[in-house]
Scaffold this motif. Sequence first.
Motif, PDB file in Angstrom:
ATOM      1  N   ILE A   1     -44.675 -11.889 -55.091  1.00  0.00           N
ATOM      2  CA  ILE A   1     -43.217 -11.914 -55.216  1.00  0.00           C
ATOM      3  C   ILE A   1     -42.790 -12.689 -56.462  1.00  0.00           C
ATOM      4  O   ILE A   1     -41.856 -12.285 -57.160  1.00  0.00           O
ATOM      5  CB  ILE A   1     -42.576 -12.538 -53.953  1.00  0.00           C
ATOM      6  N   ILE A   2     -43.481 -13.779 -56.774  1.00  0.00           N
ATOM      7  CA  ILE A   2     -43.115 -14.559 -57.956  1.00  0.00           C
ATOM      8  C   ILE A   2     -43.302 -13.721 -59.214  1.00  0.00           C
ATOM      9  O   ILE A   2     -42.530 -13.826 -60.176  1.00  0.00           O
ATOM     10  CB  ILE A   2     -43.950 -15.869 -58.038  1.00  0.00           C
ATOM     11  N   GLU A   3     -44.291 -12.832 -59.215  1.00  0.00           N
ATOM     12  CA  GLU A   3     -44.504 -11.963 -60.373  1.00  0.00           C
ATOM     13  C   GLU A   3     -43.399 -10.911 -60.463  1.00  0.00           C
ATOM     14  O   GLU A   3     -43.009 -10.509 -61.565  1.00  0.00           O
ATOM     15  CB  GLU A   3     -45.874 -11.289 -60.269  1.00  0.00           C
ATOM     16  N   PHE A   4     -42.904 -10.469 -59.304  1.00  0.00           N
ATOM     17  CA  PHE A   4     -41.772  -9.549 -59.317  1.00  0.00           C
ATOM     18  C   PHE A   4     -40.571 -10.208 -59.971  1.00  0.00           C
ATOM     19  O   PHE A   4     -39.920  -9.612 -60.834  1.00  0.00           O
ATOM     20  CB  PHE A   4     -41.411  -9.117 -57.895  1.00  0.00           C
ATOM     21  N   TRP A   5     -40.243 -11.446 -59.590  1.00  0.00           N
ATOM     22  CA  TRP A   5     -39.095 -12.131 -60.171  1.00  0.00           C
ATOM     23  C   TRP A   5     -39.308 -12.393 -61.658  1.00  0.00           C
ATOM     24  O   TRP A   5     -38.367 -12.337 -62.456  1.00  0.00           O
ATOM     25  CB  TRP A   5     -38.832 -13.441 -59.433  1.00  0.00           C
ATOM     26  N   GLN A   6     -40.545 -12.691 -62.045  1.00  0.00           N
ATOM     27  CA  GLN A   6     -40.818 -12.922 -63.471  1.00  0.00           C
ATOM     28  C   GLN A   6     -40.604 -11.651 -64.280  1.00  0.00           C
ATOM     29  O   GLN A   6     -40.092 -11.693 -65.404  1.00  0.00           O
ATOM     30  CB  GLN A   6     -42.256 -13.442 -63.637  1.00  0.00           C
ATOM     31  N   TRP A   7     -41.003 -10.506 -63.715  1.00  0.00           N
ATOM     32  CA  TRP A   7     -40.756  -9.231 -64.401  1.00  0.00           C
ATOM     33  C   TRP A   7     -39.261  -8.913 -64.420  1.00  0.00           C
ATOM     34  O   TRP A   7     -38.720  -8.501 -65.453  1.00  0.00           O
ATOM     35  CB  TRP A   7     -41.506  -8.096 -63.693  1.00  0.00           C
ATOM     36  N   PHE A   8     -38.590  -9.127 -63.291  1.00  0.00           N
ATOM     37  CA  PHE A   8     -37.179  -8.767 -63.154  1.00  0.00           C
ATOM     38  C   PHE A   8     -36.309  -9.604 -64.093  1.00  0.00           C
ATOM     39  O   PHE A   8     -35.408  -9.087 -64.766  1.00  0.00           O
ATOM     40  CB  PHE A   8     -36.752  -8.964 -61.703  1.00  0.00           C
ATOM     41  N   THR A   9     -36.560 -10.907 -64.133  1.00  0.00           N
ATOM     42  CA  THR A   9     -35.748 -11.798 -64.965  1.00  0.00           C
ATOM     43  C   THR A   9     -36.254 -11.875 -66.407  1.00  0.00           C
ATOM     44  O   THR A   9     -35.588 -12.462 -67.256  1.00  0.00           O
ATOM     45  CB  THR A   9     -35.735 -13.228 -64.376  1.00  0.00           C
ATOM     46  N   GLY A  10     -37.428 -11.282 -66.669  1.00  0.00           N
ATOM     47  CA  GLY A  10     -38.003 -11.319 -68.005  1.00  0.00           C
ATOM     48  C   GLY A  10     -37.900  -9.986 -68.731  1.00  0.00           C
ATOM     49  O   GLY A  10     -36.870  -9.669 -69.333  1.00  0.00           O
ATOM     50  N   PRO A  11     -38.966  -9.175 -68.693  1.00  0.00           N
ATOM     51  CA  PRO A  11     -38.963  -7.902 -69.427  1.00  0.00           C
ATOM     52  C   PRO A  11     -37.821  -6.960 -69.048  1.00  0.00           C
ATOM     53  O   PRO A  11     -37.247  -6.303 -69.920  1.00  0.00           O
ATOM     54  CB  PRO A  11     -40.326  -7.285 -69.048  1.00  0.00           C
ATOM     55  N   PHE A  12     -37.468  -6.883 -67.755  1.00  0.00           N
ATOM     56  CA  PHE A  12     -36.390  -5.988 -67.343  1.00  0.00           C
ATOM     57  C   PHE A  12     -35.065  -6.397 -67.994  1.00  0.00           C
ATOM     58  O   PHE A  12     -34.371  -5.567 -68.590  1.00  0.00           O
ATOM     59  CB  PHE A  12     -36.255  -5.995 -65.817  1.00  0.00           C
ATOM     60  N   VAL A  13     -34.726  -7.675 -67.872  1.00  0.00           N
ATOM     61  CA  VAL A  13     -33.465  -8.155 -68.451  1.00  0.00           C
ATOM     62  C   VAL A  13     -33.493  -8.033 -69.971  1.00  0.00           C
ATOM     63  O   VAL A  13     -32.495  -7.653 -70.593  1.00  0.00           O
ATOM     64  CB  VAL A  13     -33.210  -9.617 -68.028  1.00  0.00           C
ATOM     65  N   LYS A  14     -34.633  -8.337 -70.581  1.00  0.00           N
ATOM     66  CA  LYS A  14     -34.752  -8.233 -72.042  1.00  0.00           C
ATOM     67  C   LYS A  14     -34.473  -6.813 -72.514  1.00  0.00           C
ATOM     68  O   LYS A  14     -33.850  -6.595 -73.573  1.00  0.00           O
ATOM     69  CB  LYS A  14     -36.164  -8.662 -72.468  1.00  0.00           C
ATOM     70  N   ALA A  15     -34.901  -5.823 -71.718  1.00  0.00           N
ATOM     71  CA  ALA A  15     -34.743  -4.422 -72.113  1.00  0.00           C
ATOM     72  C   ALA A  15     -33.308  -3.941 -71.972  1.00  0.00           C
ATOM     73  O   ALA A  15     -32.853  -3.088 -72.739  1.00  0.00           O
ATOM     74  CB  ALA A  15     -35.672  -3.541 -71.286  1.00  0.00           C
ATOM     75  N   ILE A  16     -32.566  -4.466 -70.982  1.00  0.00           N
ATOM     76  CA  ILE A  16     -31.235  -3.913 -70.712  1.00  0.00           C
ATOM     77  C   ILE A  16     -30.082  -4.820 -71.113  1.00  0.00           C
ATOM     78  O   ILE A  16     -28.942  -4.369 -71.187  1.00  0.00           O
ATOM     79  CB  ILE A  16     -31.074  -3.584 -69.207  1.00  0.00           C
TER      80      ILE A  16
END
Length: 233
Positions: free
Chosen positions: A16-31
């Motif tokens: 789950i911590i990796e999900f949040w790291q992806w969500f708040t990291g690469p996902f946000v950076k892209a959009i």
Amino acid sequence: REDCQYLKTFKEIGQIIEFWQWFTGPFVKAIDDTEWYNGQPLDQADLDSVQLNNKIVGAIRIRQLRVHKKSCITNDKLQETYPHCYGKYIFWNHDETPFGPPWNSTKFTYSSADEIGGIVMVGSYATAVYSAGGFVVDINKGENVSQRLEQLMKDRFVDKQTRFLVITLNTINNALNSHLTVSKFIIEITAGGQIIPTSIFRTMRLKLYYSPQDVFRAACEISFVLFTIYYIY
């Protein structure tokens, strides 16, 4: 993860911590990027887009499905150690009880399929069928995505009862004949804690009859309908 030498992709998420790291990291950076690679600010027309080419349409939707606290049976000898048992997602374990952080325990409420226009989804794990409703959070245009996600983390939006998460993002690309793409990033969580990430992308054209080839196709379709009607009646 930033503290590891090996950086994982979305499909390699295992915690789950990796999900949040992806969500708040690469996902946000892209959009939600506001600067060029050289630090200069983006033009107003380039904001709210994915990689500057695909304009975001509507809200970013996060939908969750949960199981209730007595969704499996605990051995009598383990009752004190495990007062609650969180089983796999199946329709009789489906939970619609409001939840939230200790200071606001009913912050997140369930919305029916009719209220949110949801559809039933079939998962990758044990052919699980997920309800069309859910606990929904919409991040609308103009909102600070990073701040909203940080607040969801503080509110423990994902916890032991979470079994299904889907993030839906709609984008349009005018350069490609107004192609609309519906992107879904899905996280399934098993009763044993395994994370199963899946992504689905569906692209459709908003202008069906745009090029000469499209006009020819339209003529063929009309001819087919006319011949069908003629031979039937």
